[in-house]
Design a protein around this motif. Structure first.
Motif, PDB file in Angstrom:
ATOM      1  N   SER A   1       7.403  -2.050   0.902  1.00  0.00           N
ATOM      2  CA  SER A   1       6.174  -1.992   0.121  1.00  0.00           C
ATOM      3  C   SER A   1       5.221  -0.928   0.669  1.00  0.00           C
ATOM      4  O   SER A   1       4.476  -0.315  -0.075  1.00  0.00           O
ATOM      5  CB  SER A   1       5.495  -3.349   0.069  1.00  0.00           C
ATOM      6  OG  SER A   1       5.140  -3.747   1.370  1.00  0.00           O
TER       7      SER A   1
ATOM      8  N   GLN B   1       1.152  -0.041  -8.663  1.00  0.00           N
ATOM      9  CA  GLN B   1       1.765  -0.893  -7.640  1.00  0.00           C
ATOM     10  C   GLN B   1       2.176  -2.256  -8.202  1.00  0.00           C
ATOM     11  O   GLN B   1       3.259  -2.741  -7.920  1.00  0.00           O
ATOM     12  CB  GLN B   1       0.822  -1.085  -6.456  1.00  0.00           C
ATOM     13  CG  GLN B   1       0.662   0.132  -5.590  1.00  0.00           C
ATOM     14  CD  GLN B   1       1.993   0.572  -5.008  1.00  0.00           C
ATOM     15  OE1 GLN B   1       2.768  -0.234  -4.530  1.00  0.00           O
ATOM     16  NE2 GLN B   1       2.263   1.864  -5.078  1.00  0.00           N
ATOM     17  N   LYS B   2       1.310  -2.885  -8.988  1.00  0.00           N
ATOM     18  CA  LYS B   2       1.657  -4.208  -9.507  1.00  0.00           C
ATOM     19  C   LYS B   2       2.808  -4.114 -10.500  1.00  0.00           C
ATOM     20  O   LYS B   2       3.629  -5.011 -10.584  1.00  0.00           O
ATOM     21  CB  LYS B   2       0.450  -4.917 -10.106  1.00  0.00           C
ATOM     22  CG  LYS B   2      -0.041  -4.394 -11.414  1.00  0.00           C
ATOM     23  CD  LYS B   2      -1.181  -5.246 -11.926  1.00  0.00           C
ATOM     24  CE  LYS B   2      -1.649  -4.718 -13.278  1.00  0.00           C
ATOM     25  NZ  LYS B   2      -2.731  -5.494 -13.818  1.00  0.00           N
TER      26      LYS B   2
ATOM     27  N   SER C   1       5.945  -3.796  -8.383  1.00  0.00           N
ATOM     28  CA  SER C   1       6.274  -5.093  -7.778  1.00  0.00           C
ATOM     29  C   SER C   1       6.856  -6.045  -8.816  1.00  0.00           C
ATOM     30  O   SER C   1       7.811  -6.769  -8.542  1.00  0.00           O
ATOM     31  CB  SER C   1       5.029  -5.715  -7.158  1.00  0.00           C
ATOM     32  OG  SER C   1       4.544  -4.885  -6.130  1.00  0.00           O
TER      33      SER C   1
ATOM     34  N   LYS D   1      10.407  -5.061  -9.510  1.00  0.00           N
ATOM     35  CA  LYS D   1      11.320  -5.305  -8.390  1.00  0.00           C
ATOM     36  C   LYS D   1      11.969  -6.683  -8.480  1.00  0.00           C
ATOM     37  O   LYS D   1      13.162  -6.831  -8.221  1.00  0.00           O
ATOM     38  CB  LYS D   1      10.552  -5.157  -7.071  1.00  0.00           C
ATOM     39  CG  LYS D   1      11.397  -5.320  -5.846  1.00  0.00           C
ATOM     40  CD  LYS D   1      10.555  -5.160  -4.588  1.00  0.00           C
ATOM     41  CE  LYS D   1      11.374  -5.438  -3.369  1.00  0.00           C
ATOM     42  NZ  LYS D   1      10.553  -5.378  -2.148  1.00  0.00           N
TER      43      LYS D   1
END
Length: 140
Positions: free
Chosen positions: A3, A15-16, A19, A22
């Protein structure tokens, strides 16, 4: 640590999204590992022909979609590529399999029971005209 590497290379705004991407990607990888661990021939032998067709169609469709993504990464428009025709062809086959599946799920008609019901209970049949004349002559 992974991360932290993502934070170094990508803006904070995405970023969110990275994530969130992922987690499903990890789930897909897990499913693929279990599917790949079983030889394809063994998997297909356990299935009936309709299920085999479904597995093959899904495999081909996913492969073509992955190729579309591969084309889109460097900026090639996959809609102008022949892979679009292949995806359309796969949609036709998917619709055929769906029709077959729907036909299997549809209720079946019991012809003998239907004919018994119709003959005995449901339909009124008028008497022929000459039968009424014959009945009147017998009375006289």
């Amino acid at each position: 640590m992974a991360s932290e590497e993502i934070n170094c290379f990508y803006p904070v705004e995405i970023q969110k999204y990275l994530s969130a991407f992922k987690n499903p990607l990890g789930a897909v990888a897990k499913i693929l590992k279990t599917k790949i661990s079983v030889p394809r021939n063994e998997l297909l032998q356990k299935l009936d022909p309709l299920e085999q067709a479904k597995v093959n169609l899904v495999s081909i469709y996913i492969l073509n979609l992955m190729f579309c993504v591969y084309l889109a990464i460097p900026g090639v428009n996959p809609m102008g590529h022949p892979v679009k025709q292949e995806l359309e062809r796969m949609r036709v086959y998917v619709n055929r399999v769906k029709e077959i599946t729907d036909k299997k799920k549809a209720g079946k008609l019991d012809k003998s029971a239907t004919s018994r019901f119709v003959k005995k209970n449901a339909l009124w049949e008028p008497k022929p005209k000459n039968a009424a004349n014959v009945a009147n002559k017998r009375k006289s």
